[in-house]
Design a protein around this motif. Structure first.
Motif, PDB file in Angstrom:
ATOM      1  N   GLY A   1      17.524   9.503   0.448  1.00 54.14           N
ATOM      2  CA  GLY A   1      16.962  10.677  -0.210  1.00 54.14           C
ATOM      3  C   GLY A   1      16.159  10.323  -1.436  1.00 54.14           C
ATOM      4  O   GLY A   1      16.175   9.167  -1.878  1.00 54.14           O
ATOM      5  N   PRO A   2      15.446  11.320  -2.001  1.00 55.92           N
ATOM      6  CA  PRO A   2      14.547  11.061  -3.138  1.00 55.92           C
ATOM      7  C   PRO A   2      15.249  10.458  -4.351  1.00 55.92           C
ATOM      8  O   PRO A   2      14.700   9.557  -4.990  1.00 55.92           O
ATOM      9  CB  PRO A   2      13.996  12.446  -3.479  1.00 55.92           C
ATOM     10  N   GLU A   3      16.492  10.923  -4.650  1.00 60.78           N
ATOM     11  CA  GLU A   3      17.168  10.411  -5.853  1.00 60.78           C
ATOM     12  C   GLU A   3      17.471   8.928  -5.709  1.00 60.78           C
ATOM     13  O   GLU A   3      17.224   8.140  -6.622  1.00 60.78           O
ATOM     14  CB  GLU A   3      18.480  11.182  -6.127  1.00 60.78           C
ATOM     15  N   ALA A   4      18.034   8.562  -4.540  1.00 57.46           N
ATOM     16  CA  ALA A   4      18.358   7.153  -4.289  1.00 57.46           C
ATOM     17  C   ALA A   4      17.082   6.311  -4.310  1.00 57.46           C
ATOM     18  O   ALA A   4      17.062   5.199  -4.853  1.00 57.46           O
ATOM     19  CB  ALA A   4      19.062   6.999  -2.941  1.00 57.46           C
TER      20      ALA A   4
ATOM     21  N   ASP B   1       7.664  10.361  -0.861  1.00 60.72           N
ATOM     22  CA  ASP B   1       7.040  11.016   0.302  1.00 60.72           C
ATOM     23  C   ASP B   1       6.149  10.039   1.072  1.00 60.72           C
ATOM     24  O   ASP B   1       6.162  10.013   2.302  1.00 60.72           O
ATOM     25  CB  ASP B   1       6.225  12.224  -0.161  1.00 60.72           C
ATOM     26  N   GLY B   2       5.396   9.241   0.307  1.00 58.76           N
ATOM     27  CA  GLY B   2       4.507   8.264   0.935  1.00 58.76           C
ATOM     28  C   GLY B   2       5.288   7.223   1.716  1.00 58.76           C
ATOM     29  O   GLY B   2       4.905   6.846   2.829  1.00 58.76           O
ATOM     30  N   ALA B   3       6.406   6.754   1.127  1.00 58.15           N
ATOM     31  CA  ALA B   3       7.212   5.725   1.785  1.00 58.15           C
ATOM     32  C   ALA B   3       7.836   6.258   3.077  1.00 58.15           C
ATOM     33  O   ALA B   3       7.845   5.575   4.114  1.00 58.15           O
ATOM     34  CB  ALA B   3       8.311   5.234   0.839  1.00 58.15           C
ATOM     35  N   VAL B   4       8.346   7.505   3.009  1.00 60.79           N
ATOM     36  CA  VAL B   4       8.978   8.106   4.194  1.00 60.79           C
ATOM     37  C   VAL B   4       7.940   8.352   5.289  1.00 60.79           C
ATOM     38  O   VAL B   4       8.178   8.069   6.473  1.00 60.79           O
ATOM     39  CB  VAL B   4       9.696   9.427   3.803  1.00 60.79           C
TER      40      VAL B   4
ATOM     41  N   LEU C   1       0.823  -1.207   0.000  1.00 61.99           N
ATOM     42  CA  LEU C   1       0.000   0.000   0.000  1.00 61.99           C
ATOM     43  C   LEU C   1       0.860   1.261   0.000  1.00 61.99           C
ATOM     44  O   LEU C   1       0.448   2.303  -0.505  1.00 61.99           O
ATOM     45  CB  LEU C   1      -0.931   0.011   1.222  1.00 61.99           C
ATOM     46  N   ALA C   2       2.093   1.183   0.583  1.00 57.26           N
ATOM     47  CA  ALA C   2       2.953   2.365   0.705  1.00 57.26           C
ATOM     48  C   ALA C   2       3.749   2.635  -0.565  1.00 57.26           C
ATOM     49  O   ALA C   2       4.034   3.783  -0.894  1.00 57.26           O
ATOM     50  CB  ALA C   2       3.908   2.198   1.889  1.00 57.26           C
TER      51      ALA C   2
ATOM     52  N   TRP D   1       5.218   6.727   5.730  1.00 60.83           N
ATOM     53  CA  TRP D   1       4.839   5.415   6.260  1.00 60.83           C
ATOM     54  C   TRP D   1       5.896   4.901   7.244  1.00 60.83           C
ATOM     55  O   TRP D   1       5.581   4.427   8.330  1.00 60.83           O
ATOM     56  CB  TRP D   1       4.691   4.437   5.087  1.00 60.83           C
ATOM     57  N   MET D   2       7.177   5.044   6.862  1.00 64.55           N
ATOM     58  CA  MET D   2       8.280   4.538   7.681  1.00 64.55           C
ATOM     59  C   MET D   2       8.454   5.355   8.962  1.00 64.55           C
ATOM     60  O   MET D   2       8.991   4.861   9.955  1.00 64.55           O
ATOM     61  CB  MET D   2       9.576   4.600   6.857  1.00 64.55           C
ATOM     62  N   ALA D   3       8.003   6.619   8.942  1.00 64.99           N
ATOM     63  CA  ALA D   3       8.217   7.513  10.083  1.00 64.99           C
ATOM     64  C   ALA D   3       7.170   7.340  11.175  1.00 64.99           C
ATOM     65  O   ALA D   3       7.337   7.838  12.287  1.00 64.99           O
ATOM     66  CB  ALA D   3       8.239   8.959   9.609  1.00 64.99           C
ATOM     67  N   LYS D   4       6.098   6.627  10.866  1.00 61.42           N
ATOM     68  CA  LYS D   4       5.087   6.381  11.911  1.00 61.42           C
ATOM     69  C   LYS D   4       5.700   5.435  12.943  1.00 61.42           C
ATOM     70  O   LYS D   4       6.239   4.387  12.586  1.00 61.42           O
ATOM     71  CB  LYS D   4       3.832   5.750  11.294  1.00 61.42           C
ATOM     72  N   PRO D   5       5.620   5.834  14.254  1.00 65.55           N
ATOM     73  CA  PRO D   5       6.324   5.056  15.290  1.00 65.55           C
ATOM     74  C   PRO D   5       6.038   3.556  15.243  1.00 65.55           C
ATOM     75  O   PRO D   5       6.975   2.762  15.309  1.00 65.55           O
ATOM     76  CB  PRO D   5       5.812   5.666  16.589  1.00 65.55           C
ATOM     77  N   TRP D   6       4.767   3.181  15.100  1.00 68.00           N
ATOM     78  CA  TRP D   6       4.449   1.747  15.118  1.00 68.00           C
ATOM     79  C   TRP D   6       5.052   1.037  13.918  1.00 68.00           C
ATOM     80  O   TRP D   6       5.519  -0.096  14.026  1.00 68.00           O
ATOM     81  CB  TRP D   6       2.935   1.510  15.165  1.00 68.00           C
ATOM     82  N   ASN D   7       5.030   1.713  12.770  1.00 64.42           N
ATOM     83  CA  ASN D   7       5.643   1.110  11.577  1.00 64.42           C
ATOM     84  C   ASN D   7       7.152   0.969  11.757  1.00 64.42           C
ATOM     85  O   ASN D   7       7.742  -0.036  11.364  1.00 64.42           O
ATOM     86  CB  ASN D   7       5.342   1.960  10.344  1.00 64.42           C
ATOM     87  N   ALA D   8       7.778   2.024  12.338  1.00 60.05           N
ATOM     88  CA  ALA D   8       9.229   1.982  12.543  1.00 60.05           C
ATOM     89  C   ALA D   8       9.607   0.835  13.486  1.00 60.05           C
ATOM     90  O   ALA D   8      10.555   0.082  13.225  1.00 60.05           O
ATOM     91  CB  ALA D   8       9.720   3.322  13.100  1.00 60.05           C
TER      92      ALA D   8
END
Lengths: 128, 132
Positions: free
Chosen positions: B55-58, A55-58, A48-49, A60-67
């Protein structure tokens, strides 16, 4: 099973013919139980991510429970992976030096991948 | 394969040549093969997570590899390996823990189920990624 072939001392030590006991067996299964919980979460969550781009992946990864779940997944998966590959190496590689070298390489690969992924998740989480 | 040494109850190592092909055997072989495949595939997965932190590029570079047709084929095979190893792994846990499903009929049917599960679950995951 008939255990009469083993001496009382061997039985008391409980290390068996591989000289390492049941530690490997238990660890393989306990990490498997952890993965039964973590893998379905990851596969669905990541599927889904991914379409949401960087931006979506970051996000998603930054949510504490996901991390937290990601770091637990990395720990269980890379440990389980190392144990599994160890058995494959021990089964098929019989030359002593080569076997030792591959077992060390296996440990380095698994631990390095864990360090890299865990640090990356922490970086995204702290940086956001 | 029976022991000719009367009075010796130690198990004999089976000869590979005399094994008839059966589903449980294929399931066991595939469990190990998918396990090794997942080991290799985990590098791509680690690269995805590391790239998100870089980062975005990677990130776009790693995503480019994953979205390339060849990458998509490998990613789909990876999904098949995960879902198969997952289903068959649960069977191994049930074999080792409660010790259920050892009879040849159940073991064979369960093996077939695990293959079917892997295909169905993989299709479901990809449908989720594409249409959700």
């Amino acid at each position: 099973m008939n255990s009469s072939y083993r001496t009382p001392l061997a039985r008391a030590r409980g290390l068996g013919s591989a000289k390492e006991g049941v530690g490997h067996f238990i660890q393989q299964r306990v990490t498997a139980i952890a993965l039964v919980i973590l893998v379905p979460w990851f596969v669905v969550s990541a599927a889904l991510a991914v379409p949401a781009g960087y931006d979506g992946a970051v996000e998603w990864m930054a949510k504490p429970w996901n991390a937290i779940a990601l770091i637990l997944l990395a720990a269980a998966a890379f440990f389980h992976m190392r144990l599994g590959m160890q058995v494959v190496i021990e089964d098929y590689i019989h030359k002593h030096g080569m076997k030792q070298a591959l077992l060390i390489l296996n440990a380095f690969v698994a631990i390095s991948l864990f360090a890299a992924t865990a640090m990356s998740v922490l970086k995204v989480w702290i940086g956001s | 394969m029976a022991s000719t040494n009367t009075g010796d109850s130690r198990p004999l190592s089976p000869h590979l040549q005399v094994w008839k092909f059966h589903a449980t055997m294929l399931a066991s072989i595939m469990h190990r093969m998918t396990g090794v495949g997942l080991y290799v595939g985990s590098v791509l997965l680690a690269a995805w997570i590391v790239s998100a932190a870089t980062g975005p590029e990677a990130y776009e570079a790693v995503l480019g590899v994953m979205l390339h047709p060849v990458g998509q084929v490998f990613l789909f095979l990876w999904t098949l390996a995960v879902t198969y190893h997952f289903a068959n792994g649960i069977r191994h846990l049930l074999w080792d823990g409660p010790k259920v499903g050892f009879s040849p009929k159940v073991a064979s049917a369960w093996s077939v189920f695990n293959f079917v599960f892997a295909i169905a679950a993989s299709a479901g995951i990809w449908a989720l990624a594409y249409y959700a």
